[in-house]
Write an enzyme that holds these catalytic residues in place. Structure first.
Site, PDB file in Angstrom:
ATOM      1  N   ASP A  60       0.840  -1.210   0.000  1.00 41.70           N
ATOM      2  CA  ASP A  60       0.000   0.000   0.000  1.00 41.70           C
ATOM      3  C   ASP A  60       0.876   1.262   0.000  1.00 41.70           C
ATOM      4  OD1 ASP A  60       0.754  -0.788   2.683  1.00 41.70           O
ATOM      5  OD2 ASP A  60      -0.539   0.785   3.447  1.00 41.70           O
ATOM      6  N   HIS A  65       1.810  -8.893  -3.807  1.00 38.27           N
ATOM      7  CA  HIS A  65       0.768  -7.923  -3.474  1.00 38.27           C
ATOM      8  C   HIS A  65       1.475  -6.573  -3.320  1.00 38.27           C
ATOM      9  CE1 HIS A  65      -3.091  -6.675  -1.590  1.00 38.27           C
ATOM     10  NE2 HIS A  65      -2.316  -5.873  -0.873  1.00 38.27           N
ATOM     11  N   ASP A 112       1.838 -17.677  -4.806  1.00 35.76           N
ATOM     12  CA  ASP A 112       2.290 -16.481  -5.532  1.00 35.76           C
ATOM     13  C   ASP A 112       1.080 -15.855  -6.218  1.00 35.76           C
ATOM     14  OD1 ASP A 112       3.667 -14.511  -6.845  1.00 35.76           O
ATOM     15  OD2 ASP A 112       4.482 -15.844  -8.399  1.00 35.76           O
ATOM     16  N   GLU A 149       2.600 -10.219   0.216  1.00 37.70           N
ATOM     17  CA  GLU A 149       2.846  -8.783   0.177  1.00 37.70           C
ATOM     18  C   GLU A 149       4.346  -8.549   0.394  1.00 37.70           C
ATOM     19  OE1 GLU A 149       0.184  -6.467   2.603  1.00 37.70           O
ATOM     20  OE2 GLU A 149       1.043  -4.563   1.926  1.00 37.70           O
TER      21      GLU A 149
HETATM   22  O1  9MR Z   1       3.143  -6.793   9.172  1.00 41.89           O
HETATM   23  C1  9MR Z   1       1.889  -6.601   9.812  1.00 41.89           C
HETATM   24  C2  9MR Z   1       1.504  -7.885  10.499  1.00 41.89           C
HETATM   25  O2  9MR Z   1       2.406  -8.186  11.535  1.00 41.89           O
HETATM   26  C3  9MR Z   1       0.090  -7.766  11.038  1.00 41.89           C
HETATM   27  O3  9MR Z   1      -0.311  -9.017  11.554  1.00 41.89           O
HETATM   28  C4  9MR Z   1      -0.852  -7.314   9.922  1.00 41.89           C
HETATM   29  C5  9MR Z   1      -2.296  -7.150  10.380  1.00 41.89           C
HETATM   30  O4  9MR Z   1      -2.406  -6.119  11.294  1.00 41.89           O
HETATM   31  O5  9MR Z   1      -0.413  -6.088   9.370  1.00 41.89           O
HETATM   32  C6  9MR Z   1       0.863  -6.163   8.795  1.00 41.89           C
HETATM   33  O6  9MR Z   1       1.214  -4.901   8.351  1.00 41.89           O
HETATM   34  C7  9MR Z   1       0.568  -4.364   7.204  1.00 41.89           C
HETATM   35  C8  9MR Z   1       0.152  -2.946   7.560  1.00 41.89           C
HETATM   36  O7  9MR Z   1      -0.843  -2.979   8.540  1.00 41.89           O
HETATM   37  C9  9MR Z   1      -0.314  -2.153   6.354  1.00 41.89           C
HETATM   38  N1  9MR Z   1       0.667  -2.189   5.294  1.00 41.89           N
HETATM   39  C10 9MR Z   1       0.989  -3.553   4.885  1.00 41.89           C
HETATM   40  C11 9MR Z   1       1.577  -4.311   6.058  1.00 41.89           C
HETATM   41  C12 9MR Z   1       2.064  -5.684   5.638  1.00 41.89           C
HETATM   42  O8  9MR Z   1       1.027  -6.557   5.366  1.00 41.89           O
END
Ligand code: 9MR
Length: 613
Positions: A212, A537, A579, A588
């Site tokens: 994002d 992602h 993938d 991601e």
């Molecule tokens: O890396 C984060 C992971 O530890 C959490 O479990 C998850 C859900 O809260 O969020 C991940 O972080 C994301 C962030 O909230 C938004 N940008 C993408 C991040 C990676 O997925």
């Protein structure tokens, strides 16, 4: 078999190059040139085929091995007693005995281990296991991981907000500037008398967090610090790492040039009126999959919080220590950083328990914010980290005496919401370097770090992949590849403290894990290896019309949680990966996952001569 056929054209290409080099008088006519060129063209496409055709049962580092280092491949669903290392011409250069793993993998099957550590000759090779097939190609040579090491940092350039990526630096992934972030709205959750809701501030630069386009201080904290530590721990080596970014060629090492892009953004996230730091700069909701310049939804800074403010303090204190060594190139920066760090520390001391609770915030304020929350409720570790960095930089013990430095015996592996060890790493380094401030806890911390490293490597050799990562199913959560990388970083810290090469050996084994010696057979770094993620992602990789994703990015990796509701082909912990662009819980990419990869692979490049077979 097709294998011989595939490599014949390679020799033809070599011949062409040799004839050019050896005899300027040798006039190869156009016809012959064309013929050779078309053979060369075949090489590229057949090389692709061979890459795709590596036997899926052979799991190895798909890039390569250092001559003097351990070299292990793992054979799954195999049988047999012998394996061969062969040249591209199918000449056997090494014959080894396969041995069964001591323990089974998470699915309950033992694997076969092919250990060719004693073979040390530089070259290009394949592994051949009768009845299983040929592996993907790999190399043995010094500096074999230099390419992926640089790419893991260059990846941050591709993640930059507020700048056009020019062809000169970005190649085919050049793109328009996204998110200038010069008109960012203070969200009602962050309103103060001096900055009421709706105030517009400027907060440009920084790295996009992940797939994002938002920018989060908590996650920026650990990521920026890990890259700063890479420079702090290996300054001589990191000066040799050239990244071809716009700042390259100034007097700063490129890794620091890249860090500055994010650091300058972070500085803008502090409210100058009180020292508190906004939790994130974000859209109200995630953008759709589009290029950054098309994503123009309003941007907000939201509520200040204790975690964000302390992470900021820690990074600024560390940055002050490091950039203070470049007073000519960056006049005043170290000073601004330590001032900002102190101000942030004071805010946190006065506001020690302000959690970022997005759900609660959304009950009260609008617009509702639904992007990543990075919410945390326990700030003991953030206080420890900030105190350690501030003390290390200023030499003042008062920061450490203000907190409980060792609340328990734990040495929790770093992650975005658990940063205690980052502080310990910093204090322990100060034992080795000039700043030993005589803290009475230091010998105990040093002992605990080595005990932690011992607990990581204990029994790793018995696992199905002979890695630390494969010891526990609990390692396979969201962002599991960063667990492998952070375990590697912890082992490098232990090596730096002890010079015990066993720690290095297992740090390298975890890197092998990331590069293909694992339960899926993927090298999890985009563009590096034969079988790599093609559909991460990641909005730019998905929307830019280029088939290959942006290179050097580490995907999250196996995680049976399926929080994204995309079915993975297996829920065996280390196989739970797909993938698929939609699968954000496994595929991601994120700045806090790339940073420990960058640390690990660059540190190993720097320390390669210390590895023992
Ligand atoms: O890396 C984060 C992971 O530890 C959490 O479990 C998850 C859900 O809260 O969020 C991940 O972080 C994301 C962030 O909230 C938004 N940008 C993408 C991040 C990676 O997925």
């Amino acid at each position: 078999m097709c294998y011989t056929y595939i490599y014949q054209p390679v020799s033809a290409c070599l011949l062409l190059n040799m004839s050019k080099a050896l005899s300027p008088k040798l006039h190869i006519n156009h016809c012959l040139l064309f013929l050779l060129a078309s053979i060369c063209f075949t090489v590229t496409s057949t090389a692709q085929q061979i890459a795709e055709n590596g036997a899926p049962g052979i799991r190895l580092n798909q890039i390569g091995y250092y001559p003097g280092a351990p070299k292990i491949a793992v054979i799954v669903a195999g049988h047999g007693t012998v394996f061969y290392v062969q040249t591209p011409e199918k000449k056997t250069v090494f014959t080894g005995a396969l041995k069964w793993s001591v323990k089974p993998d998470f699915a309950g099957n033992k694997t076969l281990i092919a250990d060719f550590s004693s073979y040390q000759k530089t070259g290009k090779y394949l592994l051949f296991v009768p009845g299983v097939g040929y592996s993907y190609p790999f190399e043995i040579r010094p500096f074999v991981l230099k390419g992926v090491a640089g790419a893991s940092i260059k990846a941050y350039y591709f993640m930059r907000a507020s700048i056009q990526l020019r062809k000169k630096y970005a190649g085919k992934w050049s793109r328009a500037e996204g998110h200038p972030d010069t008109s960012v709205i203070v969200h009602p959750s962050a309103a103060t008398d001096k900055r009421p809701a709706g105030t517009v501030i400027s907060s440009p630069r920084g790295w996009y967090d992940a797939g994002d386009y938002n920018k989060y201080i908590v996650n920026s904290g650990i990521s920026t610090s890990t890259l700063l530590s890479l420079y702090e721990d290996f300054p001589a080596y990191m000066k040799t790492v050239k990244l071809n970014i716009p700042e390259s060629g100034n007097n700063l090492p490129d890794v620091l040039n890249e860090v500055l892009w994010n650091l300058r953004w972070m500085l803008t996230m502090q409210d100058p009126n009180d020292g508190g730091v906004y939790h994130k700069l974000t859209n109200a909701a995630f953008d759709k999959f589009e290029m950054p310049d098309n994503a123009t939804a309003p941007r907000y800074v939201v509520q200040k919080g204790t975690a964000a403010t302390l992470d900021f303090a820690a990074v600024m204190a560390q940055a002050s220590r490091i950039f203070g060594k470049f007073p000519k190139e960056l006049p005043g920066l170290a000073d601004s950083c330590i001032k900002a760090a102190n101000k942030a520390w004071n805010w946190a001391a006065a506001n020690p328990n302000v959690a970022y609770d997005q759900e609660a915030m959304n009950q009260t304020f609008s617009p509702k914010i639904t992007t990543g929350s990075y919410g945390d409720r326990n700030f003991n570790d953030e206080f420890i980290w900030a105190a350690c960095e501030l003390s290390a930089t200023t030499g003042e013990e008062r920061f450490i005496t203000a907190i409980n430095l060792m609340p328990d015996e734990k040495m929790p592996l770093p992650t975005w919401n658990q940063v205690r060890l980052l502080g310990y790493y910093t204090l322990i380094k100060n034992i080795r370097t000039a700043h030993d401030n005589g803290l009475k806890e230091l010998p105990e911390l040093k002992k605990r770090l080595l005990a932690f490293a011992d607990s990581l490597i204990g029994g790793a050799n018995e696992t199905a992949y002979e890695t630390v990562m494969n010891k526990s199913a609990r390692n396979f959560n969201w962002g599991s590849n960063s667990v492998a990388a952070n375990q590697g970083v912890a082992l490098i810290q232990a090596y730096q403290l002890s010079n015990d090469p066993r720690y290095l050996q297992f740090a390298l084994a975890n890197l092998d894990y990331i590069l293909g010696r694992n339960g899926t057979g993927y090298s999890y770094v985009t563009g590096y290896g034969s079988k790599t993620p093609m559909h991460p992602h990641h909005r730019p990789s998905s929307s830019d019309g280029i088939a290959e994703p942006i290179p050097g990015l580490l995907v999250g990796g196996p995680n049976p949680g399926m929080q994204d509701h995309i079915k993975v082909p297996s829920i065996v912990p280390d196989e739970a990966y797909i993938d698929d662009e939609r699968a954000y819980a496994v595929n991601e990419i994120a700045i806090n996952w790339n940073a420990p990869l960058a640390y690990l692979v660059n540190a190993l490049e720097a320390l390669q001569s210390k590895l023992k077979p």
